[in-house]
Design a protein around this motif. Structure first.
Motif, PDB file in Angstrom:
ATOM      1  N   VAL A 154      -6.908   5.589  -3.986  1.00  0.00           N
ATOM      2  CA  VAL A 154      -7.100   7.001  -3.661  1.00  0.00           C
ATOM      3  C   VAL A 154      -5.776   7.735  -3.838  1.00  0.00           C
ATOM      4  CG1 VAL A 154      -8.976   6.522  -2.046  1.00  0.00           C
ATOM      5  CG2 VAL A 154      -6.638   6.610  -1.200  1.00  0.00           C
ATOM      6  N   LYS A 155      -5.862   9.059  -4.008  1.00  0.00           N
ATOM      7  CA  LYS A 155      -4.661   9.850  -4.256  1.00  0.00           C
ATOM      8  C   LYS A 155      -3.745   9.919  -3.047  1.00  0.00           C
ATOM      9  CE  LYS A 155      -6.610  12.828  -7.860  1.00  0.00           C
ATOM     10  NZ  LYS A 155      -6.937  14.231  -8.261  1.00  0.00           N
ATOM     11  N   THR A 156      -4.335   9.970  -1.856  1.00  0.00           N
ATOM     12  CA  THR A 156      -3.546  10.090  -0.634  1.00  0.00           C
ATOM     13  C   THR A 156      -3.861   8.922   0.298  1.00  0.00           C
ATOM     14  OG1 THR A 156      -3.716  12.504  -0.839  1.00  0.00           O
ATOM     15  CG2 THR A 156      -2.893  11.623   1.250  1.00  0.00           C
ATOM     16  N   PRO A 157      -3.137   7.806   0.191  1.00  0.00           N
ATOM     17  CA  PRO A 157      -3.395   6.655   1.051  1.00  0.00           C
ATOM     18  C   PRO A 157      -3.218   6.999   2.528  1.00  0.00           C
ATOM     19  CG  PRO A 157      -1.960   6.058  -0.775  1.00  0.00           C
ATOM     20  CD  PRO A 157      -2.050   7.557  -0.773  1.00  0.00           C
ATOM     21  N   GLN A 158      -4.016   6.349   3.366  1.00  0.00           N
ATOM     22  CA  GLN A 158      -3.974   6.616   4.802  1.00  0.00           C
ATOM     23  C   GLN A 158      -3.014   5.696   5.549  1.00  0.00           C
ATOM     24  OE1 GLN A 158      -7.966   6.450   6.339  1.00  0.00           O
ATOM     25  NE2 GLN A 158      -8.599   8.312   5.304  1.00  0.00           N
ATOM     26  N   GLY A 159      -2.395   4.788   4.841  1.00  0.00           N
ATOM     27  CA  GLY A 159      -1.441   3.907   5.499  1.00  0.00           C
ATOM     28  C   GLY A 159      -1.926   2.497   5.703  1.00  0.00           C
ATOM     29  N   VAL A 160      -3.137   2.186   5.247  1.00  0.00           N
ATOM     30  CA  VAL A 160      -3.646   0.827   5.422  1.00  0.00           C
ATOM     31  C   VAL A 160      -4.621   0.516   4.291  1.00  0.00           C
ATOM     32  CG1 VAL A 160      -5.551   1.538   6.932  1.00  0.00           C
ATOM     33  CG2 VAL A 160      -4.655  -0.803   7.082  1.00  0.00           C
ATOM     34  N   ALA A 161      -4.573  -0.732   3.814  1.00  0.00           N
ATOM     35  CA  ALA A 161      -5.491  -1.227   2.797  1.00  0.00           C
ATOM     36  C   ALA A 161      -5.703  -2.714   3.066  1.00  0.00           C
ATOM     37  CB  ALA A 161      -4.941  -1.007   1.391  1.00  0.00           C
ATOM     38  N   PHE A 209      -2.561  -4.776   4.248  1.00  0.00           N
ATOM     39  CA  PHE A 209      -1.327  -4.079   3.886  1.00  0.00           C
ATOM     40  C   PHE A 209      -1.197  -2.823   4.746  1.00  0.00           C
ATOM     41  CE2 PHE A 209      -2.834  -6.390   0.202  1.00  0.00           C
ATOM     42  CZ  PHE A 209      -1.691  -7.028  -0.269  1.00  0.00           C
ATOM     43  N   VAL A 210      -0.080  -2.705   5.471  1.00  0.00           N
ATOM     44  CA  VAL A 210       0.133  -1.582   6.378  1.00  0.00           C
ATOM     45  C   VAL A 210       1.449  -0.902   6.038  1.00  0.00           C
ATOM     46  CG1 VAL A 210       0.333  -0.863   8.790  1.00  0.00           C
ATOM     47  CG2 VAL A 210      -1.149  -2.795   8.194  1.00  0.00           C
ATOM     48  N   ASP A 211       1.409   0.405   5.986  1.00  0.00           N
ATOM     49  CA  ASP A 211       2.627   1.184   5.772  1.00  0.00           C
ATOM     50  C   ASP A 211       3.636   0.821   6.864  1.00  0.00           C
ATOM     51  OD1 ASP A 211       4.609   3.210   5.731  1.00  0.00           O
ATOM     52  OD2 ASP A 211       3.200   4.639   4.872  1.00  0.00           O
ATOM     53  N   GLU A 212       4.829   0.419   6.459  1.00  0.00           N
ATOM     54  CA  GLU A 212       5.829  -0.034   7.430  1.00  0.00           C
ATOM     55  C   GLU A 212       6.216   1.047   8.437  1.00  0.00           C
ATOM     56  OE1 GLU A 212       9.046  -1.230   4.924  1.00  0.00           O
ATOM     57  OE2 GLU A 212       9.640   0.822   4.415  1.00  0.00           O
ATOM     58  N   ALA A 213       5.958   2.315   8.106  1.00  0.00           N
ATOM     59  CA  ALA A 213       6.266   3.404   9.028  1.00  0.00           C
ATOM     60  C   ALA A 213       5.129   3.656  10.016  1.00  0.00           C
ATOM     61  CB  ALA A 213       6.559   4.687   8.243  1.00  0.00           C
ATOM     62  N   ARG A 214       3.998   2.934   9.852  1.00  0.00           N
ATOM     63  CA  ARG A 214       2.839   3.181  10.710  1.00  0.00           C
ATOM     64  C   ARG A 214       2.321   1.897  11.356  1.00  0.00           C
ATOM     65  NH1 ARG A 214      -1.429   7.140   8.119  1.00  0.00           N
ATOM     66  NH2 ARG A 214      -1.649   7.605  10.338  1.00  0.00           N
ATOM     67  N   LEU A 215       3.194   0.936  11.551  1.00  0.00           N
ATOM     68  CA  LEU A 215       2.774  -0.324  12.152  1.00  0.00           C
ATOM     69  C   LEU A 215       2.220  -0.139  13.557  1.00  0.00           C
ATOM     70  CD1 LEU A 215       5.676  -2.706  11.029  1.00  0.00           C
ATOM     71  CD2 LEU A 215       3.392  -2.472  10.038  1.00  0.00           C
ATOM     72  N   ASP A 216       2.789   0.806  14.306  1.00  0.00           N
ATOM     73  CA  ASP A 216       2.290   1.038  15.662  1.00  0.00           C
ATOM     74  C   ASP A 216       0.899   1.642  15.641  1.00  0.00           C
ATOM     75  OD1 ASP A 216       3.340   3.331  14.496  1.00  0.00           O
ATOM     76  OD2 ASP A 216       3.900   4.236  16.417  1.00  0.00           O
TER      77      ASP A 216
END
Length: 272
Positions: free
Chosen positions: A88-95, A53-60
């Motif tokens: 976690v409280k502050t996700p890094q953009g990937v799981a 799962f990747v944050d759509e704003a951080r695909l690059d």
């Protein structure tokens, strides 16, 4: 890459359910949060990563991860979906979702083992796995009373070593010790009533160190089953060390003082 925006998506719901230990056992999988843990999994065991799962704003930013996850279903999700998945409280953009490794038998793990009996703090369990990996031990045996090594706190403490360290889950520590004794392992209890650890006689290369519960230590049955009982001398005012610290001290000293001449041959009649 699939675009998913709903919390009701089956893949999202399955990933969120992995917060619960019973659901991890049912699915045979666990959840990874953040760049370091996901990166370690994709580097060490990419075939076990089933969903990314990747944050759509951080695909690059995570294009490299997406390229490595060749056997995983990859999902581009908005920040609120990733936050719902994350532990976690502050996700890094990937799981990611990672399949659990196959559980090994003790005899399949190697010569230098750690057995954790009822070690309940997930940070201690994770730290032991990380130290075991760093010191060059071969595997970790856990009893049912131990914290789940695939829970979020334990995973963070491993710093990725969970992907490299073979694990074995046993019903009873004393029974396992007896079986290891038959196979000519030196079974070493960390015990306050033991002999001075640093004044020990040479030990064989085939050994297993037992670390007990943070408050109660090892059960009497496990302690008495061991071939050796050692204590770390307390030269200051403290009565004992944290379980993970004690394990680290013993592992590093043992690995540097192994008498390989004493190491037994692998006789099939000694197998567990």
């Amino acid at each position: 890459m699939k675009a998913v925006s709903s919390l009701k998506n089956p893949a999202v719901q399955a990933a969120r359910a992995l917060r619960d230990a019973r659901e991890r056992a049912r699915q045979g999988a666990f959840l990874l949060d953040g760049e370091h843990m996901v990166g370690e999994a994709l580097s060490v065991c990419p075939d076990r990563v089933s969903a990314l799962f990747v944050d759509e704003a951080r695909l690059d930013v995570y294009a490299g991860f997406i390229a490595l996850a060749q056997k995983a279903e990859c999902y581009a999700v908005p920040a609120h979906v990733l936050a719902a998945i994350s532990q976690v409280k502050t996700p890094q953009g990937v799981a990611a979702v990672c399949a659990m490794p196959p559980a090994l038998a003790p005899e399949a793990m190697g010569q230098r083992l750690i057995l954790l009996e009822n070690v309940q703090d997930p940070g201690n369990v994770g730290t032991v796995l990380r130290t075991l990996d760093a010191a060059g031990f071969d595997g970790c045996i856990l009893t049912p009373g131990c914290a789940d090594p695939f829970g979020p706190k334990a995973l963070r403490a491993t710093m990725g070593s969970v992907f490299r360290v073979p694990l074995c889950f046993v019903r009873d520590a004393a029974e396992t010790v007896h079986a290891l004794n038959v196979r000519k392992y030196a079974t070493i209890a960390a015990a306050l009533d033991g002999e001075d650890f640093y004044r020990r006689a040479p030990l064989p290369g085939r050994l297993c160190v037992l670390i007990g519960n943070e408050g109660a230590g090892l059960t009497e049955q496990a302690r008495l089953a061991c071939t050796h009982r050692f204590r770390l001398p307390m030269r200051g005012g403290a009565e004992s060390l944290n379980a993970a610290v004690a394990a680290a001290v013993m592992m590093y000293d043992l690995i540097n003082r192994i008498d390989t001449k004493e190491e037994p041959t692998d006789d099939p009649q000694h197998r567990i």
